[in-house]
Design a protein around this motif. Structure first.
Motif, PDB file in Angstrom:
ATOM      1  N   GLY A 235       0.775  -1.325   0.133  1.00 45.70           N
ATOM      2  CA  GLY A 235      -0.182  -0.017  -0.069  1.00 45.70           C
ATOM      3  C   GLY A 235       0.796   1.227   0.069  1.00 45.70           C
ATOM      4  O   GLY A 235       0.379   2.268   0.604  1.00 45.70           O
ATOM      5  N   ILE A 236       1.886   1.282  -0.760  1.00 47.27           N
ATOM      6  CA  ILE A 236       2.658   2.575  -0.883  1.00 47.27           C
ATOM      7  C   ILE A 236       2.586   3.019  -2.280  1.00 47.27           C
ATOM      8  O   ILE A 236       2.428   2.473  -3.213  1.00 47.27           O
ATOM      9  N   VAL A 237       2.811   4.332  -2.362  1.00 49.07           N
ATOM     10  CA  VAL A 237       2.619   4.916  -3.793  1.00 49.07           C
ATOM     11  C   VAL A 237       3.929   5.813  -3.969  1.00 49.07           C
ATOM     12  O   VAL A 237       4.227   6.644  -3.183  1.00 49.07           O
ATOM     13  N   SER A 238       4.488   5.446  -4.705  1.00 45.86           N
ATOM     14  CA  SER A 238       5.720   6.204  -5.303  1.00 45.86           C
ATOM     15  C   SER A 238       5.483   7.707  -5.493  1.00 45.86           C
ATOM     16  O   SER A 238       4.737   8.041  -6.199  1.00 45.86           O
ATOM     17  N   LYS A 239       6.630   8.533  -5.262  1.00 53.72           N
ATOM     18  CA  LYS A 239       6.542   9.946  -5.495  1.00 53.72           C
ATOM     19  C   LYS A 239       7.120  10.071  -7.270  1.00 53.72           C
ATOM     20  O   LYS A 239       6.362  10.973  -7.790  1.00 53.72           O
ATOM     21  N   SER A 240       7.892   9.240  -7.492  1.00 58.47           N
ATOM     22  CA  SER A 240       8.482   9.397  -8.755  1.00 58.47           C
ATOM     23  C   SER A 240       7.578   8.824  -9.884  1.00 58.47           C
ATOM     24  O   SER A 240       7.219   7.789  -9.890  1.00 58.47           O
ATOM     25  N   THR A 248      13.304   7.286  -3.819  1.00 56.82           N
ATOM     26  CA  THR A 248      12.445   6.371  -3.560  1.00 56.82           C
ATOM     27  C   THR A 248      11.399   6.990  -2.395  1.00 56.82           C
ATOM     28  O   THR A 248      11.049   6.487  -1.604  1.00 56.82           O
ATOM     29  N   GLU A 249      11.156   8.192  -2.648  1.00 51.68           N
ATOM     30  CA  GLU A 249      10.323   8.763  -1.773  1.00 51.68           C
ATOM     31  C   GLU A 249       8.831   8.386  -2.115  1.00 51.68           C
ATOM     32  O   GLU A 249       8.366   8.219  -3.118  1.00 51.68           O
ATOM     33  N   LEU A 250       8.071   8.352  -1.237  1.00 51.09           N
ATOM     34  CA  LEU A 250       6.704   7.807  -1.169  1.00 51.09           C
ATOM     35  C   LEU A 250       5.611   9.168  -1.011  1.00 51.09           C
ATOM     36  O   LEU A 250       5.792  10.135  -0.225  1.00 51.09           O
ATOM     37  N   ALA A 251       4.853   9.287  -2.151  1.00 51.81           N
ATOM     38  CA  ALA A 251       3.904  10.356  -2.398  1.00 51.81           C
ATOM     39  C   ALA A 251       2.825   9.939  -1.382  1.00 51.81           C
ATOM     40  O   ALA A 251       2.218  11.092  -1.017  1.00 51.81           O
ATOM     41  N   ALA A 252       2.335   8.834  -1.256  1.00 49.87           N
ATOM     42  CA  ALA A 252       1.137   8.618  -0.344  1.00 49.87           C
ATOM     43  C   ALA A 252       1.381   7.060   0.241  1.00 49.87           C
ATOM     44  O   ALA A 252       1.857   6.339  -0.326  1.00 49.87           O
ATOM     45  N   ILE A 253       0.313   7.255   0.921  1.00 51.75           N
ATOM     46  CA  ILE A 253       0.053   5.720   1.701  1.00 51.75           C
ATOM     47  C   ILE A 253      -1.360   5.376   1.376  1.00 51.75           C
ATOM     48  O   ILE A 253      -2.075   6.093   1.744  1.00 51.75           O
ATOM     49  N   GLU A 260       0.197   1.842   6.346  1.00 50.41           N
ATOM     50  CA  GLU A 260      -0.354   2.772   7.022  1.00 50.41           C
ATOM     51  C   GLU A 260      -0.472   2.097   8.406  1.00 50.41           C
ATOM     52  O   GLU A 260      -0.058   2.821   9.627  1.00 50.41           O
ATOM     53  N   THR A 261      -1.024   0.513   8.608  1.00 49.72           N
ATOM     54  CA  THR A 261      -1.111   0.118   9.948  1.00 49.72           C
ATOM     55  C   THR A 261       0.552  -0.045  10.751  1.00 49.72           C
ATOM     56  O   THR A 261       0.634   0.395  11.845  1.00 49.72           O
ATOM     57  N   ALA A 262       1.517  -0.088   9.707  1.00 45.90           N
ATOM     58  CA  ALA A 262       2.816  -0.135  10.331  1.00 45.90           C
ATOM     59  C   ALA A 262       3.483   1.168  10.674  1.00 45.90           C
ATOM     60  O   ALA A 262       4.573   1.258  11.417  1.00 45.90           O
ATOM     61  N   GLY A 263       2.812   2.411  10.264  1.00 47.39           N
ATOM     62  CA  GLY A 263       3.327   3.414  10.560  1.00 47.39           C
ATOM     63  C   GLY A 263       4.103   4.297   9.483  1.00 47.39           C
ATOM     64  O   GLY A 263       4.793   5.391   9.596  1.00 47.39           O
ATOM     65  N   LEU A 264       4.278   3.549   8.311  1.00 45.40           N
ATOM     66  CA  LEU A 264       4.877   4.573   7.192  1.00 45.40           C
ATOM     67  C   LEU A 264       4.013   5.545   6.753  1.00 45.40           C
ATOM     68  O   LEU A 264       2.671   5.791   7.052  1.00 45.40           O
ATOM     69  N   LYS A 265       4.819   6.615   6.341  1.00 37.85           N
ATOM     70  CA  LYS A 265       4.020   7.966   5.964  1.00 37.85           C
ATOM     71  C   LYS A 265       4.508   8.603   4.533  1.00 37.85           C
ATOM     72  O   LYS A 265       5.736   8.335   4.181  1.00 37.85           O
ATOM     73  N   ALA A 266       3.341   9.068   4.086  1.00 38.48           N
ATOM     74  CA  ALA A 266       4.075  10.106   2.907  1.00 38.48           C
ATOM     75  C   ALA A 266       5.261  11.053   3.130  1.00 38.48           C
ATOM     76  O   ALA A 266       5.325  11.688   4.512  1.00 38.48           O
ATOM     77  N   GLY A 267       6.152  11.059   2.283  1.00 37.50           N
ATOM     78  CA  GLY A 267       7.495  11.789   2.372  1.00 37.50           C
ATOM     79  C   GLY A 267       8.519  10.875   2.999  1.00 37.50           C
ATOM     80  O   GLY A 267       9.638  11.334   2.907  1.00 37.50           O
ATOM     81  N   ASP A 268       8.472   9.722   3.481  1.00 31.08           N
ATOM     82  CA  ASP A 268       9.452   8.690   3.740  1.00 31.08           C
ATOM     83  C   ASP A 268      10.206   8.414   2.444  1.00 31.08           C
ATOM     84  O   ASP A 268       9.565   8.224   1.484  1.00 31.08           O
ATOM     85  N   GLU A 385       2.809  15.800 -10.003  1.00 23.14           N
ATOM     86  CA  GLU A 385       2.669  14.721 -10.055  1.00 23.14           C
ATOM     87  C   GLU A 385       2.485  13.871  -8.728  1.00 23.14           C
ATOM     88  O   GLU A 385       1.622  13.131  -8.527  1.00 23.14           O
ATOM     89  N   SER A 386       3.303  14.348  -7.665  1.00 22.16           N
ATOM     90  CA  SER A 386       2.971  13.708  -6.242  1.00 22.16           C
ATOM     91  C   SER A 386       1.701  14.133  -5.661  1.00 22.16           C
ATOM     92  O   SER A 386       1.147  13.395  -4.921  1.00 22.16           O
ATOM     93  N   LEU A 387       1.240  15.399  -6.068  1.00 24.11           N
ATOM     94  CA  LEU A 387       0.082  15.817  -5.621  1.00 24.11           C
ATOM     95  C   LEU A 387      -0.987  14.989  -6.356  1.00 24.11           C
ATOM     96  O   LEU A 387      -1.892  14.597  -5.562  1.00 24.11           O
TER      97      LEU A 387
END
Length: 639
Positions: A235-240, A248-253, A260-268, A385-387
Motif C-alpha cells: 500500500g505505498i505510492v511512489s512519488k517518482s 524512493t520517496e513515497l507520495a502517499a500511503i 499505514e498500519t505499520a506507521g509508514l508516512k508520505a514523504g518517507d 505528479e506527487s500531488l
C-alpha cells in the motif's frame, strides 16, 4: 586460412551435438511431465460439453500431486484430467492455487509409479545459458520441445525468469530446464505489464516466463495443505513518475493498508527492503514483488533526517482506490531562492502553482489562481505528479488541510475533495479556448502498420499548450478517417483536444496486436503537438449518446486496460461487451477513468462493479455529445 567446407563441417557438427543435447535433456525430464485436459460444463448447444486445448503439468511427488498453470482453472469445468506419460488418464481435483504466480496444484489417485521432478533448494540459472522448454500434448502425451536461452531474471515484478524459447499454450505448466537436465522453473501464461490484451497473447512469440522451482518448493507444503497463495500487498505510492529515477520517496500511503498500519508516512524515503538496499522505486517494486500475503518484511526509511525501521505484514487485499480531486489545473514551477537553499537534492527546488480553478468543484471558492500548494496535511508537495498521486490515494469524504502560500501570505485551507466518479467536469477555463491557431486534418502513417489513420491538430508552428488528445477507434469496415474527422473540427478547436481517428486493419474485427499500434500513434502525435501527458484518452463512437456499441468499444477498453501508462481515460458505450483482457487493479501511479454515456441513476453495465472494485472510477456522465466528451478529455489533467 580455413576452407569454407571446414566451417560448414564445424557448423553441422555443432548443430548435431546441440540437437543430441536438447533431446537428452528433454528425455531426462519427460517422465515428470504430463498432459492436463480441461472438459468444460457449458458452451455447446443443448448442454453439449466442450473441451479446451490441453496444456502441460509437472509431477512434484509420488503421492499424485501435479503442478499446472492457472490456465486450467480460468473458468469453471466439469472435469480436469491428467494424462500420464504411459497414456493413462486420471481425474484430478484442485487442491490449491498460487494466484501470485499463476500456478495450481492438482491431485490424482493412481497406482502407477510416478517420477516426480527433482526440486532444488536454489536455482543457479545464468543469463545467456541455453534452456529447453518441455511439455506434452494430445491423447498420446506426445513430447513438445523448444530451445532458447535464459534472457532475463526477476521478471514480472521479481517472480519469474524469462527465456526466448517459442512456446505455445500447450507448454504452459511444463518445464524450463538447462542443457544439463536441471529443472529451472514451471512455464506460465504471462506477458509483461501493458504488453498485450491477455496474458496468453505472447505464446509462440519467442518470449516465455517460468516460475523458479526453488520458489515453488518453498511454498509446496502450504499448497498441499490446501492454502491458496496470493500476492503480498503493502500500500505505498511512489512519488517518482519514472521508476528508474534515483529516488524512493513515497507520495502517499494507501488507506487501511499494511503500510499505514505499520506507521509508514508520505514523504518517507525508502532505504532498504528486507535488509537489501534500494536506490530506485523499481528496486523497491522488484523486492516487494517476491513476497506473498502473510509474509512480514522489514522496511527502512529516512524521515526528517532520521533512519527508522518498520516491520510490515503484507496482506492479500487493500480497499480499492476511490480517486479524489481538488478541481484545479496545477503546474510545476521553479521554487524560490530560499527553497532552493533548503533543498538537499541536486535538482532545483520545485513548487506547485494553481493555474486554474474549475468551477463547481471542491476547490471553487477555496483556492485561487496563483496559489502555491506546499503541503497536504504533513506531507510536502513539491510537484504536480506527487500531488495527483496523493489525491488518487486519498480517503473519500475526508476533509484535508492544505498549506498554501498566497501572495506571500501563508494560509491553511480545509476542504473535502470530490470523488472522480461523482460526475463529469466540463467547465474548461475560458482562457483555453481563446487561442487563434489554425487546425488541419492530415493522414498519419506508421512504419510496419497497415492501419489507416488521420489526425486533427493545430499546425506544428502554432501548437497550443496543454492540449488534450483523444484517439477515436473506428469500427471494422469503416474507412476514410480524414473525412470522418471533419465533423469533429469545430468542437476540437473549441476544447483544445487533438483527435486521431484510427481504422482497423481488418474489415471484420480488431486484433490484439493492434493495441501496440494505437500506442505508437499516440507517441507519434506527442512528438509534434504539445499534449498534456495526463489528458490522453481512447474512445469509441459508442461513447456518444444514441450510438450503439460495436467492436470499437470493446477494443477501446482493451487498449486502455493494456496501455495504462499511455491512456488516462476511456469512453465507451454502456452496452460494450467486455474484452478478454486480464484486469489489473487501478494504480495510483497511472490512474485510469472510465466514462459512460448514461445517467447516474441508471443501472450500470454488469462489468462496471468489477471495475469499481478494482479501483477504476466509472463516471456515469448522462447525455454525452462530442463537446462533452472532449471537455472531459481535456480535464483529465485536473488534480
Amino acid at each position: 586460412m580455413r576452407a569454407p567446407e571446414a566451417f560448414a563441417a564445424d557448423d553441422l557438427q555443432y548443430r548435431q551435438a546441440m540437437a543430441e543435447a536438447v533431446r537428452a535433456t528433454a528425455n531426462h525430464v519427460l517422465p515428470s511431465v504430463v498432459v492436463v485436459e480441461v472438459v468444460g460444463g457449458t458452451g455447446g448447444a443443448e448442454g453439449e460439453v466442450e473441451q479446451d486445448a490441453p496444456t502441460s503439468g509437472v509431477i512434484v511427488d509420488k503421492d499424485g500431486y501435479v503442478l499446472a498453470s492457472s490456465i486450467v482453472v480460468r473458468r469453471p469445468s466439469a472435469t480436469i484430467l491428467v494424462v500420464l506419460p504411459d497414456g493413462s488418464r486420471h481425474a484430478a481435483e484442485v487442491v490449491s492455487k498460487d494466484e501470485h504466480r499463476d500456478l495450481v496444484l492438482l491431485k490424482i489417485k493412481t497406482d502407477t509409479e510416478l517420477s516426480p521432478i527433482a526440486m532444488p533448494d536454489k536455482i543457479e540459472g545464468r543469463t545467456g545459458q541455453t534452456t529447453v522448454a518441455v511439455g506434452r500434448y494430445g491423447i498420446d502425451a506426445s513430447p513438445l520441445v523448444s530451445r532458447g536461452v535464459l534472457s532475463g531474471k526477476e521478471r514480472l515484478d521479481g517472480i519469474a525468469i524469462q527465456a526466448d524459447a517459442r512456446v505455445t499454450a500447450s507448454f504452459y505448466g511444463g518445464l524450463l530446464v538447462d542443457l544439463y537436465g536441471n529443472a529451472l522453473g514451471i512455464l506460465i501464461p504471462a506477458v509483461a505489464e501493458g504488453g498485450a490484451e491477455a496474458d496468453t497473447d505472447w505464446y509462440d512469440s519467442g518470449i516465455a516466463f517460468a516460475i523458479p522451482l526453488d520458489v515453488v518448493k518453498k511454498n509446496l507444503d502450504r499448497m498441499r495443505d490446501g492454502q491458496d497463495i496470493k500476492k503480498g500487498l503493502i500500500g505505498i505510492v511512489s512519488k517518482s513518475k519514472d521508476p528508474y529515477e534515483n529516488q524512493t520517496e513515497l507520495a502517499a500511503i494507501r488507506v487501511r493498508s499494511p503500510a499505514e498500519t505499520a506507521g509508514l508516512k508520505a514523504g518517507d524515503k525508502v532505504r532498504a527492503v528486507d535488509a537489501q538496499k534500494v536506490q530506485r522505486h523499481q528496486d523497491v517494486r522488484l523486492l516487494l514483488g517476491k513476497f506473498d500475503a502473510g509474509d512480514t518484511i522489514s522496511i527502512e526509511v529516512d524521515r526528517d533526517g532520521k533512519r527508522l525501521s518498520f516491520d510490515v505484514t503484507l496482506t492479500d487485499s487493500i480497499p480499492p482506490l476511490q480517486p479524489q480531486r481538488l478541481g484545479v489545473i496545477a503546474v510545476n514551477q521553479a521554487g524560490t531562492e530560499t527553497q532552493a537553499d533548503e533543498s538537499k537534492d541536486d535538482d532545483p527546488a520545485k513548487q506547485v502553482l494553481v493555474r486554474e480553478v474549475i468551477s463547481g468543484t471542491a476547490a471553487d471558492g477555496k483556492l485561487e489562481p496563483g496559489d502555491i500548494i506546499e503541503k497536504i496535511g504533513v506531507a510536502k508537495v513539491d510537484d504536480v505528479e506527487s500531488l495527483r498521486r496523493q489525491m488518487m490515494a486519498a480517503e473519500p469524504g475526508k476533509a484535508i488541510e492544505l498549506a498554501v502560500r498566497r501572495a506571500d501570505e501563508n494560509k491553511t485551507i480545509s476542504l473535502t475533495p470530490d470523488s472522480i466518479d461523482s460526475g463529469v467536469m466540463t467547465a474548461i477555463p475560458k482562457a483555453w479556448s481563446e487561442a487563434d491557431a489554425k487546425w488541419s486534418i492530415n493522414e498519419l502513417k506508421l512504419p510496419d502498420a497497415a492501419n489507416v489513420a488521420a489526425v486533427l491538430a493545430p499546425k506544428a508552428d502554432e501548437s497550443l499548450k496543454q492540449l488534450g488528445l483523444m484517439v477515436l477507434l473506428m469500427n471494422p469496415g469503416e474507412a476514410a478517417p480524414k473525412e470522418w474527422l471533419e465533423s469533429w473540427r469545430e468542437v476540437a478547436e473549441t476544447t483544445g483536444v487533438v483527435v486521431c481517428a484510427v481504422a482497423a486493419e481488418d474489415t471484420q474485427r480488431w486484433h490484439p496486436k493492434e493495441i501496440d499500434v494505437i500506442g505508437r500513434f499516440v507517441a507519434s502525435i506527442q512528438k509534434t503537438s504539445a499534449i498534456e501527458p495526463l489528458a490522453v484518452a481512447v474512445a469509441a463512437p459508442g461513447a456518444i449518446s444514441g450510438t450503439k456499441a460495436e467492436a470499437a468499444d470493446s477494443m477501446a477498453l482493451a487498449v486502455a486496460m493494456s496501455a495504462s501508462r499511455t491512456f488516462y481515460g476511456v469512453a465507451v458505450s454502456a452496452k460494450t461487451r467486455p474484452p478478454a483482457v486480464r484486469l489489473r487493479e487501478n494504480d495510483a501511479e497511472a490512474s485510469l477513468q472510465v466514462l459512460l454515456p448514461i445517467a447516474p441513476q441508471e443501472d450500470p453495465p454488469s462489468w462496471a462493479p468489477t471495475l469499481r472494485k478494482s479501483g477504476y472510477p466509472v463516471i456515469q456522465a448522462g447525455e454525452v455529445d462530442k463537446e462533452t466528451l472532449l471537455r472531459w478529455v481535456r480535464l483529465l489533467q485536473a488534480v
